[in-house]
Design an enzyme around this catalytic site. Structure first.
Site, short mmCIF file in Angstrom:
data_model
loop_
_atom_site.label_atom_id
_atom_site.label_comp_id
_atom_site.label_asym_id
_atom_site.label_seq_id
_atom_site.Cartn_x
_atom_site.Cartn_y
_atom_site.Cartn_z
N THR A 74 -1.48 2.87 -7.99
CA THR A 74 -2.60 3.50 -8.68
C THR A 74 -2.12 4.71 -9.48
O THR A 74 -2.59 4.94 -10.60
CB THR A 74 -3.69 3.90 -7.66
N ASP B 280 -7.56 -2.05 -11.56
CA ASP B 280 -6.96 -1.66 -10.28
C ASP B 280 -7.46 -2.60 -9.18
O ASP B 280 -8.48 -3.26 -9.32
CB ASP B 280 -7.34 -0.20 -9.94
N GLU B 281 -6.71 -2.64 -8.07
CA GLU B 281 -7.05 -3.48 -6.91
C GLU B 281 -7.29 -4.93 -7.35
O GLU B 281 -8.23 -5.60 -6.88
CB GLU B 281 -8.28 -2.94 -6.16
N SER C 206 2.56 2.54 -2.35
CA SER C 206 3.79 2.44 -3.14
C SER C 206 3.67 3.14 -4.50
O SER C 206 4.65 3.19 -5.24
CB SER C 206 4.14 0.96 -3.35
N LEU D 23 -11.03 -3.00 3.81
CA LEU D 23 -10.66 -1.75 3.15
C LEU D 23 -10.09 -0.79 4.18
O LEU D 23 -10.48 -0.83 5.35
CB LEU D 23 -11.90 -1.12 2.48
N GLY D 24 -9.18 0.07 3.74
CA GLY D 24 -8.62 1.04 4.68
C GLY D 24 -7.54 1.88 4.06
O GLY D 24 -7.17 1.69 2.91
N CYS E 196 11.28 3.93 9.52
CA CYS E 196 12.73 4.15 9.40
C CYS E 196 13.16 4.84 8.11
O CYS E 196 14.32 5.19 7.97
CB CYS E 196 13.49 2.84 9.57
N MET F 282 0.85 -1.19 0.00
CA MET F 282 0.00 0.00 0.00
C MET F 282 0.89 1.26 0.00
O MET F 282 2.00 1.23 0.54
CB MET F 282 -0.91 0.01 1.22
#
Ligand SMILES: Nc1ncnc2c1ncn2[C@@H]1O[C@H](COP(=O)(O)OP(=O)(O)O)[C@@H](O)[C@H]1O
Ligand SMILES: Cc1cn([C@H]2C[C@H](O)[C@@H](COP(=O)(O)O)O2)c(=O)[nH]c1=O
Ligand SMILES: [Zn+2]
Length: 199
Positions: free
Chosen positions: A27, A92-93, A24, A171-172, A152, A22
């Site tokens: 989309t 997508d997804e 990255s 979902l989130g 980090c 997520m």
């Protein structure tokens, strides 16, 4: 190479996969490729799983709120039915689709369609997610993108779930998930285990 055949407008059927954790940029990259295809006057159709209602019911929307219109579908077979007279298909997804998506993408590419698929390579447990690993195997090109580890600053490789829910599909966004590098993810799982013991 003949210069007339070098641009966006002349590409044979192919499968491109954009995968990663997520945040990255999957989309964003999908939208970038699809908008360039639209500039090249190609007929573009974009699909997403109907269950993905996070930012919008009908648009594909990035975390930075870039968007493109899409067609929500319940199953991979609908993508095949809705892709006649199309040059480029975006999905997508893709991790949320059924395993039939692999054969669907293959069939579209074999018909000469450029298929661009974006999706999570791993779930919050670090396990390969849905049809993405098989799509990577049959793809002509795989682009692995990386978020920044929020703990980090290294390159992240996985999405750590911040809330207590064991269901694979939840979902989130930032409140529910954080992108982490391997080292920080290992530490985070240890911390989660210790928290469980004290509750
Ligand atoms: N930790 C992070 N590392 C990188 N980008 C992040 C991070 N947190 C938020 N973002 C934002 O997310 C955007 C990428 O969003 P998006 O393309 O929707 O990603 P994905 O589809 O992979 O979840 C980046 O351009 C950036 O603005
Ligand atoms: C890791 C993980 C994620 N999800 C959900 C959370 C989001 O709604 C999407 C991923 O969206 P993004 O565009 O990649 O940010 O998937 C999930 O349901 N299960 C998981 O394990
Ligand atoms: Zn880290």
């Amino acid at each position: 190479m003949n210069n007339n055949l070098a641009g966006e407008a002349h590409r044979p059927g192919r499968i491109e996969v954009v995968c990663g954790s997520m945040f990255s940029g999957k989309t964003e990259e999908l939208i970038r490729r699809l908008k360039r295809a639209e500039f090249a006057k190609q007929r573009v159709e974009i699909f997403k799983p109907a269950l993905d209602t996070r930012y919008s019911e009908i648009e594909v929307v990035s975390h930075d709120r870039n968007s493109i219109m899409s067609t929500p579908v319940d199953s991979s077979s609908s993508i095949l039915l809705l892709s006649s007279d199309i040059d480029v298909v975006g999905i997508d997804e893709a991790q949320f689709f059924d395993d039939g998506l692999v054969a669907v993408c293959n069939e579209l590419a074999n018909k000469g369609i450029r298929v661009i698929v974006a999706g999570l390579d791993m779930d919050f447990k670090g396990v390969p997610f849905g049809p993405i690993p098989a799509l990577c195997a049959i793809a002509d090109e795989v682009t692995k993108v990386h978020a920044i580890c929020v703990r980090c600053g290294a390159l992240a490789y996985v999405s750590h779930r911040l809330v207590n829910n064991e269901k694979r599909v939840m979902l989130g966004e930032q409140a529910e998930y954080e992108p982490l590098c391997r080292e920080c993810y290992r530490k985070a799982l240890e911390e989660d285990k210790n928290k469980d013991k004290t509750h």
